[in-house]
Write a protein that holds these residues in place. Structure first.
Motif, mmCIF file in Angstrom:
data_model
loop_
_atom_site.group_PDB
_atom_site.id
_atom_site.type_symbol
_atom_site.label_atom_id
_atom_site.label_comp_id
_atom_site.label_asym_id
_atom_site.label_seq_id
_atom_site.Cartn_x
_atom_site.Cartn_y
_atom_site.Cartn_z
ATOM 1 N N ILE A 137 -12.134 -15.617 -23.140
ATOM 2 C CA ILE A 137 -12.552 -15.048 -24.322
ATOM 3 C C ILE A 137 -13.835 -15.292 -24.017
ATOM 4 C CG2 ILE A 137 -12.567 -15.356 -26.394
ATOM 5 C CD1 ILE A 137 -10.073 -17.305 -26.854
ATOM 6 N N GLY A 138 -14.289 -13.576 -24.163
ATOM 7 C CA GLY A 138 -15.737 -13.642 -24.090
ATOM 8 C C GLY A 138 -15.572 -13.262 -22.558
ATOM 9 N N THR A 139 -15.247 -12.036 -22.135
ATOM 10 C CA THR A 139 -14.454 -11.449 -21.171
ATOM 11 C C THR A 139 -16.326 -10.935 -20.500
ATOM 12 O OG1 THR A 139 -12.517 -10.691 -21.175
ATOM 13 C CG2 THR A 139 -13.527 -9.775 -19.443
ATOM 14 N N GLY A 140 -17.000 -10.357 -21.195
ATOM 15 C CA GLY A 140 -17.079 -10.034 -20.108
ATOM 16 C C GLY A 140 -17.406 -8.295 -19.984
ATOM 17 N N ILE A 141 -19.176 -7.416 -19.538
ATOM 18 C CA ILE A 141 -18.260 -5.987 -18.778
ATOM 19 C C ILE A 141 -17.681 -6.348 -17.641
ATOM 20 C CG2 ILE A 141 -19.645 -4.058 -17.957
ATOM 21 C CD1 ILE A 141 -21.199 -4.473 -20.034
ATOM 22 N N PRO A 142 -16.494 -5.751 -16.607
ATOM 23 C CA PRO A 142 -15.589 -6.461 -15.960
ATOM 24 C C PRO A 142 -16.580 -6.209 -14.309
ATOM 25 C CG PRO A 142 -14.222 -4.128 -17.330
ATOM 26 C CD PRO A 142 -15.732 -4.631 -17.917
ATOM 27 N N THR A 143 -17.268 -7.021 -13.846
ATOM 28 C CA THR A 143 -17.799 -6.969 -12.297
ATOM 29 C C THR A 143 -16.678 -7.703 -11.379
ATOM 30 O OG1 THR A 143 -19.795 -7.965 -13.819
ATOM 31 C CG2 THR A 143 -19.990 -7.683 -11.242
ATOM 32 N N SER A 144 -16.033 -6.953 -10.533
ATOM 33 C CA SER A 144 -14.792 -7.142 -9.120
ATOM 34 C C SER A 144 -16.037 -8.313 -8.683
ATOM 35 C CB SER A 144 -14.972 -5.844 -8.406
ATOM 36 O OG SER A 144 -13.846 -6.070 -7.776
ATOM 37 N N PRO A 145 -15.476 -9.503 -8.348
ATOM 38 C CA PRO A 145 -14.100 -8.992 -8.725
ATOM 39 C C PRO A 145 -13.530 -10.163 -10.032
ATOM 40 C CG PRO A 145 -13.841 -10.996 -7.521
ATOM 41 C CD PRO A 145 -15.706 -10.692 -7.102
ATOM 42 N N ASN A 146 -13.165 -9.136 -10.464
ATOM 43 C CA ASN A 146 -12.522 -9.900 -12.131
ATOM 44 C C ASN A 146 -11.208 -11.174 -11.922
ATOM 45 O OD1 ASN A 146 -14.488 -8.396 -14.163
ATOM 46 N ND2 ASN A 146 -13.125 -6.423 -12.117
ATOM 47 N N LEU A 147 -11.156 -11.561 -13.351
ATOM 48 C CA LEU A 147 -10.443 -12.661 -12.929
ATOM 49 C C LEU A 147 -9.195 -12.215 -12.333
ATOM 50 C CD1 LEU A 147 -9.328 -15.133 -14.086
ATOM 51 C CD2 LEU A 147 -9.669 -14.757 -16.552
ATOM 52 N N HIS A 148 -8.581 -11.684 -12.917
ATOM 53 C CA HIS A 148 -7.322 -10.933 -12.811
ATOM 54 C C HIS A 148 -6.704 -10.723 -11.354
ATOM 55 C CE1 HIS A 148 -8.899 -6.743 -12.702
ATOM 56 N NE2 HIS A 148 -7.150 -6.773 -12.288
ATOM 57 N N GLU A 149 -7.639 -9.954 -10.630
ATOM 58 C CA GLU A 149 -8.208 -9.768 -9.019
ATOM 59 C C GLU A 149 -8.360 -11.095 -8.211
ATOM 60 O OE1 GLU A 149 -10.628 -6.062 -9.160
ATOM 61 O OE2 GLU A 149 -12.014 -7.563 -9.680
ATOM 62 N N VAL A 150 -8.721 -12.358 -8.734
ATOM 63 C CA VAL A 150 -8.830 -13.607 -7.932
ATOM 64 C C VAL A 150 -7.090 -13.872 -7.930
ATOM 65 C CG1 VAL A 150 -9.585 -15.763 -8.464
ATOM 66 C CG2 VAL A 150 -11.150 -13.521 -9.176
ATOM 67 N N VAL A 151 -6.592 -14.108 -9.458
ATOM 68 C CA VAL A 151 -5.447 -14.738 -9.537
ATOM 69 C C VAL A 151 -4.438 -13.752 -9.009
ATOM 70 C CG1 VAL A 151 -6.133 -16.132 -11.775
ATOM 71 C CG2 VAL A 151 -5.071 -13.976 -11.918
ATOM 72 N N GLN A 152 -4.171 -13.032 -9.803
ATOM 73 C CA GLN A 152 -3.042 -11.998 -8.772
ATOM 74 C C GLN A 152 -3.353 -11.535 -6.771
ATOM 75 O OE1 GLN A 152 -3.345 -8.196 -10.727
ATOM 76 N NE2 GLN A 152 -2.437 -8.704 -12.830
ATOM 77 N N GLU A 153 -4.398 -12.355 -6.686
ATOM 78 C CA GLU A 153 -3.980 -12.743 -5.288
ATOM 79 C C GLU A 153 -3.745 -13.147 -4.696
ATOM 80 O OE1 GLU A 153 -7.938 -12.238 -0.961
ATOM 81 O OE2 GLU A 153 -8.335 -12.499 -3.520
ATOM 82 N N VAL A 154 -3.563 -14.673 -5.479
ATOM 83 C CA VAL A 154 -3.369 -15.421 -4.946
ATOM 84 C C VAL A 154 -1.802 -15.107 -5.971
ATOM 85 C CG1 VAL A 154 -2.440 -17.594 -5.380
ATOM 86 C CG2 VAL A 154 -4.695 -17.119 -4.854
ATOM 87 N N ARG A 155 -1.483 -15.028 -6.771
ATOM 88 C CA ARG A 155 0.017 -15.275 -7.540
ATOM 89 C C ARG A 155 0.429 -12.903 -7.508
ATOM 90 N NH1 ARG A 155 2.505 -20.448 -8.645
ATOM 91 N NH2 ARG A 155 3.261 -19.797 -9.707
ATOM 92 N N PRO A 156 0.601 -12.276 -7.736
ATOM 93 C CA PRO A 156 1.008 -11.680 -7.627
ATOM 94 C C PRO A 156 1.072 -11.114 -9.199
ATOM 95 C CG PRO A 156 1.353 -11.240 -5.407
ATOM 96 C CD PRO A 156 1.394 -12.640 -5.890
ATOM 97 N N GLN A 157 2.222 -12.009 -9.646
ATOM 98 C CA GLN A 157 2.654 -11.825 -10.864
ATOM 99 C C GLN A 157 2.061 -12.262 -12.082
ATOM 100 O OE1 GLN A 157 3.528 -14.128 -8.280
ATOM 101 N NE2 GLN A 157 4.521 -15.830 -9.290
ATOM 102 N N SER A 158 0.544 -12.911 -12.073
ATOM 103 C CA SER A 158 -0.033 -13.379 -12.913
ATOM 104 C C SER A 158 -0.736 -12.429 -13.668
ATOM 105 C CB SER A 158 -0.924 -14.294 -12.610
ATOM 106 O OG SER A 158 -1.068 -15.002 -11.473
ATOM 107 N N ARG A 159 -0.806 -12.691 -14.332
ATOM 108 C CA ARG A 159 -0.621 -12.232 -15.672
ATOM 109 C C ARG A 159 -1.946 -12.246 -16.937
ATOM 110 N NH1 ARG A 159 4.608 -10.193 -19.440
ATOM 111 N NH2 ARG A 159 5.737 -9.255 -17.740
ATOM 112 N N VAL A 160 -2.943 -11.611 -17.199
ATOM 113 C CA VAL A 160 -4.210 -11.935 -18.095
ATOM 114 C C VAL A 160 -4.518 -10.739 -19.442
ATOM 115 C CG1 VAL A 160 -6.361 -11.651 -17.447
ATOM 116 C CG2 VAL A 160 -5.498 -12.461 -15.540
ATOM 117 N N VAL A 161 -5.204 -11.797 -20.005
ATOM 118 C CA VAL A 161 -5.634 -11.538 -21.416
ATOM 119 C C VAL A 161 -7.163 -11.629 -22.024
ATOM 120 C CG1 VAL A 161 -5.012 -11.263 -24.062
ATOM 121 C CG2 VAL A 161 -3.030 -11.393 -22.825
#
Length: 272
Positions: free
Chosen positions: A80-104
């Motif tokens: 909540i309060g994502t802000g403008i996407p700046t890589s690495p984004n949250l989903h990039e960080v977590v999906q690198e470890v667990r590719p099945q991760s989901r992010v809203v």
């Protein structure tokens, strides 16, 4: 590519600064307006450490996310309060470890929404969704189809409240809406938060707050006791509530950073 769904024209409110766009400018992004750049430049004039502070906030997000996905097995997140996407984004960080991760992802700024639709994509196994909503309206977040269709409400969720509660000035309102979201999380969920504070440089940061207000943006400092109230009832992960650069640092990069240069507490807590 358009999905064919008509949408009302977004009101980007370029007449006043917005925290997400100030953040984007300080981090070297291009998705900001003159008023945001003016607010950022004026703030740096009174507090030169602003870029260091904002980078530390971004790096806390990365460390907390890696901790939750690696050490706690969390594979679904509400940011909540994502802000403008700046890589690495949250989903990039977590999906690198667990590719099945989901992010809203959730934010209330139309420019964030526009970029999120274009940039916040993920791999075949994982999934991301974006919700145009405000922390001040927790019911809109909790009832959103994007949330229900992406995250399993019966499994632990990692709630990311990174640099967001300081945009709600009223303490009672900020606590109420935050607790409403936390109360809706299943047992075993985690909350990662950074909360703005002037505990370490009150005189200088009073000028920062005034500068934000002069450019049309809210900024509310909270001391450690006030910050801790957002995490009441949670089992805090060591080292507890500390300045965010001191929470499980990856290296000694910030050892030489004066306390006065970091104006947020950081913490992670588990919901029993």
């Amino acid at each position: 590519m358009s999905d064919g769904i008509p949408r009302p024209a977004a009101d980007l409110r370029t007449d006043r600064a917005h925290g997400a766009r100030i953040y984007d400018y300080i981090l070297g992004g291009k998705d900001n307006y003159a008023v945001d750049r003016a607010a950022a430049d004026a703030t740096v004039q009174v507090w030169p450490a602003l870029p260091v502070h904002m980078r530390a906030n971004r790096e806390f997000l990365h460390r907390a996310a890696r901790y939750l996905v690696t050490e706690c097995g969390v594979d679904q997140f509400l940011d909540i309060g994502t802000g403008i996407p700046t890589s690495p984004n949250l989903h990039e960080v977590v999906q690198e470890v667990r590719p099945q991760s989901r992010v809203v992802y959730t934010d209330n700024d139309p420019i964030v929404l526009a970029h999120a639709r274009a940039l916040l994509t993920s791999g075949e196994r994982g999934r991301t969704a974006y919700l145009d909503a405000d922390l001040r309206d927790p019911e809109a977040i909790l009832s959103a189809p994007e949330l229900r269709d992406t995250l399993d409400p019966d499994k632990p969720i990692g709630l990311m409240l990174i640099a967001v509660v300081h945009f709600i000035e009223d303490d009672d309102e900020a606590l109420a809406v935050t607790r409403r979201i936390i109360d809706a999380l299943p047992s075993g969920s985690y909350v990662a938060a950074t909360i703005a504070t002037d505990d370490f440089a009150p005189e200088m940061l009073a000028k920062v707050r005034q500068t934000y207000h002069d450019h049309g943006e809210t900024l509310r400092w909270r001391d450690r006791e006030q910050s801790a109230r957002f995490l009441e009832g949670l089992e805090l992960v060591e080292p507890g509530i500390v300045q965010m650069h001191k929470w499980k640092p990856d290296s000694d990069t910030y050892e030489a950073v004066p306390d006065a240069d970091i104006a947020m507490y950081g913490a992670v807590g588990r919901k029993p």
